[in-house]
Design an enzyme around this catalytic site. Structure first.
Site, PDB file in Angstrom:
ATOM      1  N   LYS A  70       2.144  -5.552  -6.853  1.00  0.00           N
ATOM      2  CA  LYS A  70       3.547  -5.531  -6.411  1.00  0.00           C
ATOM      3  C   LYS A  70       4.065  -6.926  -6.029  1.00  0.00           C
ATOM      4  CE  LYS A  70       3.941  -0.760  -4.800  1.00  0.00           C
ATOM      5  NZ  LYS A  70       4.379   0.113  -3.710  1.00  0.00           N
ATOM      6  N   ASP A 106      11.198   1.519  -3.328  1.00  0.00           N
ATOM      7  CA  ASP A 106      10.593   2.151  -2.140  1.00  0.00           C
ATOM      8  C   ASP A 106      11.567   2.134  -0.960  1.00  0.00           C
ATOM      9  OD1 ASP A 106       8.154   2.759  -3.293  1.00  0.00           O
ATOM     10  OD2 ASP A 106       7.168   0.924  -2.608  1.00  0.00           O
TER      11      ASP A 106
HETATM   12  P1  NAP Z   1      -1.653  -1.683   3.500  1.00  0.00           P
HETATM   13  O1  NAP Z   1      -0.749  -2.762   3.035  1.00  0.00           O
HETATM   14  O2  NAP Z   1      -3.107  -1.775   3.240  1.00  0.00           O
HETATM   15  O3  NAP Z   1      -1.402  -1.488   5.087  1.00  0.00           O
HETATM   16  C1  NAP Z   1      -2.184  -0.574   5.823  1.00  0.00           C
HETATM   17  C2  NAP Z   1      -1.684  -0.503   7.263  1.00  0.00           C
HETATM   18  O4  NAP Z   1      -2.422   0.526   7.938  1.00  0.00           O
HETATM   19  C3  NAP Z   1      -1.891  -1.792   8.053  1.00  0.00           C
HETATM   20  O5  NAP Z   1      -0.827  -1.967   8.969  1.00  0.00           O
HETATM   21  C4  NAP Z   1      -3.208  -1.514   8.786  1.00  0.00           C
HETATM   22  O6  NAP Z   1      -3.350  -2.246   9.985  1.00  0.00           O
HETATM   23  C5  NAP Z   1      -3.023  -0.043   9.112  1.00  0.00           C
HETATM   24  N1  NAP Z   1      -4.297   0.642   9.356  1.00  0.00           N
HETATM   25  C6  NAP Z   1      -5.246   0.947   8.452  1.00  0.00           C
HETATM   26  N2  NAP Z   1      -6.257   1.605   9.046  1.00  0.00           N
HETATM   27  C7  NAP Z   1      -5.944   1.695  10.375  1.00  0.00           C
HETATM   28  C8  NAP Z   1      -6.597   2.254  11.505  1.00  0.00           C
HETATM   29  N3  NAP Z   1      -7.769   2.865  11.407  1.00  0.00           N
HETATM   30  N4  NAP Z   1      -5.961   2.188  12.704  1.00  0.00           N
HETATM   31  C9  NAP Z   1      -4.762   1.603  12.804  1.00  0.00           C
HETATM   32  N5  NAP Z   1      -4.101   1.046  11.781  1.00  0.00           N
HETATM   33  C10 NAP Z   1      -4.690   1.087  10.570  1.00  0.00           C
HETATM   34  O7  NAP Z   1      -1.237  -0.273   2.866  1.00  0.00           O
HETATM   35  P2  NAP Z   1       0.252   0.197   2.412  1.00  0.00           P
HETATM   36  O8  NAP Z   1       0.423  -0.076   0.971  1.00  0.00           O
HETATM   37  O9  NAP Z   1       1.243  -0.318   3.403  1.00  0.00           O
HETATM   38  O10 NAP Z   1       0.110   1.781   2.559  1.00  0.00           O
HETATM   39  C11 NAP Z   1      -0.009   2.376   3.832  1.00  0.00           C
HETATM   40  C12 NAP Z   1       0.142   3.887   3.726  1.00  0.00           C
HETATM   41  O11 NAP Z   1       1.432   4.220   3.222  1.00  0.00           O
HETATM   42  C13 NAP Z   1      -0.879   4.530   2.773  1.00  0.00           C
HETATM   43  O12 NAP Z   1      -1.434   5.632   3.429  1.00  0.00           O
HETATM   44  C14 NAP Z   1      -0.073   5.002   1.604  1.00  0.00           C
HETATM   45  O13 NAP Z   1      -0.528   6.258   1.111  1.00  0.00           O
HETATM   46  C15 NAP Z   1       1.318   5.187   2.209  1.00  0.00           C
HETATM   47  N6  NAP Z   1       2.341   4.948   1.181  1.00  0.00           N
HETATM   48  C16 NAP Z   1       3.115   5.997   0.822  1.00  0.00           C
HETATM   49  C17 NAP Z   1       4.069   5.825  -0.157  1.00  0.00           C
HETATM   50  C18 NAP Z   1       4.935   6.997  -0.544  1.00  0.00           C
HETATM   51  O14 NAP Z   1       5.549   6.963  -1.604  1.00  0.00           O
HETATM   52  N7  NAP Z   1       5.015   7.979   0.294  1.00  0.00           N
HETATM   53  C19 NAP Z   1       4.244   4.576  -0.773  1.00  0.00           C
HETATM   54  C20 NAP Z   1       3.425   3.509  -0.366  1.00  0.00           C
HETATM   55  C21 NAP Z   1       2.452   3.716   0.608  1.00  0.00           C
HETATM   56  P3  NAP Z   1      -3.966  -3.751   9.975  1.00  0.00           P
HETATM   57  O15 NAP Z   1      -2.842  -4.660   9.555  1.00  0.00           O
HETATM   58  O16 NAP Z   1      -4.398  -3.956  11.376  1.00  0.00           O
HETATM   59  O17 NAP Z   1      -5.107  -3.722   8.985  1.00  0.00           O
END
Ligand code: NAP
Length: 286
Positions: A70, A106
Site C-alpha cells: 500500500k 479505506d
Molecule cells: P498494522 O499496521 O500492523 O497495525 C496493527 C496495530 O495493532 C498497531 O497499532 C499495533 O500496536 C496494534 N496491536 C497489535 N497487537 C496488539 C496487542 N496485542 N495489544 C495492543 N495493540 C496491538 O495493521 P493494520 O493494517 O492497521 O490492521 C489492523 C487491523 O485492522 C487488522 O486486524 C485488520 O484485520 C483490520 N483491518 C480491517 C479492514 C477492513 O476492511 N475492515 C481493513 C484494514 C485493516 P503497535 O504499534 O504497538 O505494534
C-alpha cells in the site's frame, strides 16, 4: 464472457490469503453483465517493480493494492489523490489512458460504515482511536475530515501514536488531538465523554479471538458507538464488551464492503447496492 475488450481489474499483494475481493467483484461483474474480469495477482516483493511495469504494458483498467504494497506502490504512480497522499497509502489504482492514479478508498469505507450502519454523525464528536498502524491512518484521517471535535490516539507503542498525532495536528488545527499510551490504562478514565471508539488494532482477530478486549465493559456506555475494524469473528471480544456495557457496536465488514464498492465505482462508473455485497460476504464468512 471474456473478449478482446474485457477490462482487466485485479488485486495485488503478497501473500493474498483468503481475500474476498475476487469473489465480490466478479459476482457483481456477472450480475451487471459488465465486460470486466477481476483477477488475484500474488506478486513477490522482488518482482513487484516488474509487475507494475507489466500492468502498464497490458493496460489494466484498475487494481486494488493490499499488504505489503500500500505504501511501496506510490513511487510507481503518475498521480496520487490528496487524501491518499496524506495517509501515505494507496489501496486502489485507476488507469485513465495510461495515467495511473492512486486512491485510498479505506477512508470512505470507514466513514460510510459509521454514518450508514452506525447511524452516527462524526461532526463535533469526541473520538478515541485504538492503534496507530495502517488501518488507524485511514480511520484517523476519515474522522478528522468529517469534523471530529477531538481525537485521542491510543497505542501500545506510544511513539507511533505521537507521530500520527503530530502529523494530524498540522492538517487539522481546529481539532484537539492527543496521543496516549495503551499500557498505563489511564485513557479509560477519559471515556465518559467519548461517543465513538474505533479499534484499529488486530487484537481479537481470529485465530486469537478469545482474548480480553482492550477496553472492558465497565468503561463502555450506552451513548457510545464502538467500531472494531476486525470482522473475523463477526462479533469480536470488544463488541461483546460493548454489548455488556450497553453500547452499540459494529465490526469491520462495512468498511471492507464500502471500500470495495468505491473502488468498483472508480473503475466502472457503476454504483453497487451494498445489500448484495452484505449477503455475499456473510455467506462467505459463515
Ligand atoms: P498494522 O499496521 O500492523 O497495525 C496493527 C496495530 O495493532 C498497531 O497499532 C499495533 O500496536 C496494534 N496491536 C497489535 N497487537 C496488539 C496487542 N496485542 N495489544 C495492543 N495493540 C496491538 O495493521 P493494520 O493494517 O492497521 O490492521 C489492523 C487491523 O485492522 C487488522 O486486524 C485488520 O484485520 C483490520 N483491518 C480491517 C479492514 C477492513 O476492511 N475492515 C481493513 C484494514 C485493516 P503497535 O504499534 O504497538 O505494534
Amino acid at each position: 464472457m471474456v473478449d478482446i475488450n474485457t477490462g482487466i481489474l485485479g488485486l495485488v499483494g503478497y501473500p493474498l490469503g483468503h481475500s474476498l475481493s475476487p469473489l465480490l467483484h466478479n459476482a457483481t461483474i456477472e450480475k451487471e453483465k459488465l465486460n470486466y474480469i477481476y483477477l488475484p495477482f500474488p506478486v513477490e516483493e522482488k518482482k513487484f517493480a516488474a509487475a507494475m511495469e507489466g500492468f502498464r504494458a497490458i493496460n489494466v483498467r484498475g487494481l486494488n493494492i493490499t499488504i505489503p504494497y500500500k505504501e511501496a506502490v506510490i513511487p510507481f504512480l503518475d498521480k496520487v489523490d490528496p487524501l491518499a497522499a496524506r495517509i501515505g497509502a494507496v489501496n486502489t489504482i485507476v488507469n485513465e489512458e495510461g495515467v495511473f492514479t492512486g486512491y485510498n478508498t479505506d477512508i470512505m469505507g470507514i466513514v460510510r460504515m459509521i454514518r450508514e450502519d452506525g447511524n452516527f454523525s462524526i461532526r463535533g464528536k469526541k473520538v478515541m482511536l485504538l492503534g496507530a498502524g495502517g488501518a488507524a491512518r485511514a480511520a484517523g484521517i476519515g474522522v478528522l475530515e468529517e469534523g471530529a471535535a477531538s481525537l485521542s490516539v491510543v497505542n501500545r507503542s506510544l511513539a507511533r501514536a505521537e507521530k500520527l498525532a503530530e502529523e494530524w495536528k498540522g492538517y487539522y488545527p481546529a481539532a484537539e488531538i492527543e496521543a496516549l499510551p495503551l499500557e498505563n490504562r489511564i485513557f479509560r478514565e477519559n471515556l465518559k465523554e467519548v461517543e465513538l471508539i474505533i479499534d484499529s488494532t488486530s487484537v481479537g482477530m481470529a485465530p486469537h479471538a478469545d482474548v480480553a478486549p482492550l477496553i472492558p465493559a465497565e468503561f463502555l456506555h450506552e451513548k457510545m458507538l464502538v467500531v472494531d475494524l476486525v470482522y473475523n469473528p463477526l462479533e469480536t471480544c470488544l463488541m461483546q464488551a460493548a454489548r455488556a456495557g450497553g453500547a452499540k457496536s459494529l465490526n469491520g465488514l462495512g468498511m471492507l464492503i464500502y471500500q470495495g464498492i468505491e473502488a468498483f465505482r472508480l473503475w466502472t462508473g457503476r454504483e453497487i447496492e451494498p445489500v448484495s455485497w452484505w449477503k455475499l460476504t456473510q455467506n462467505m464468512l459463515k
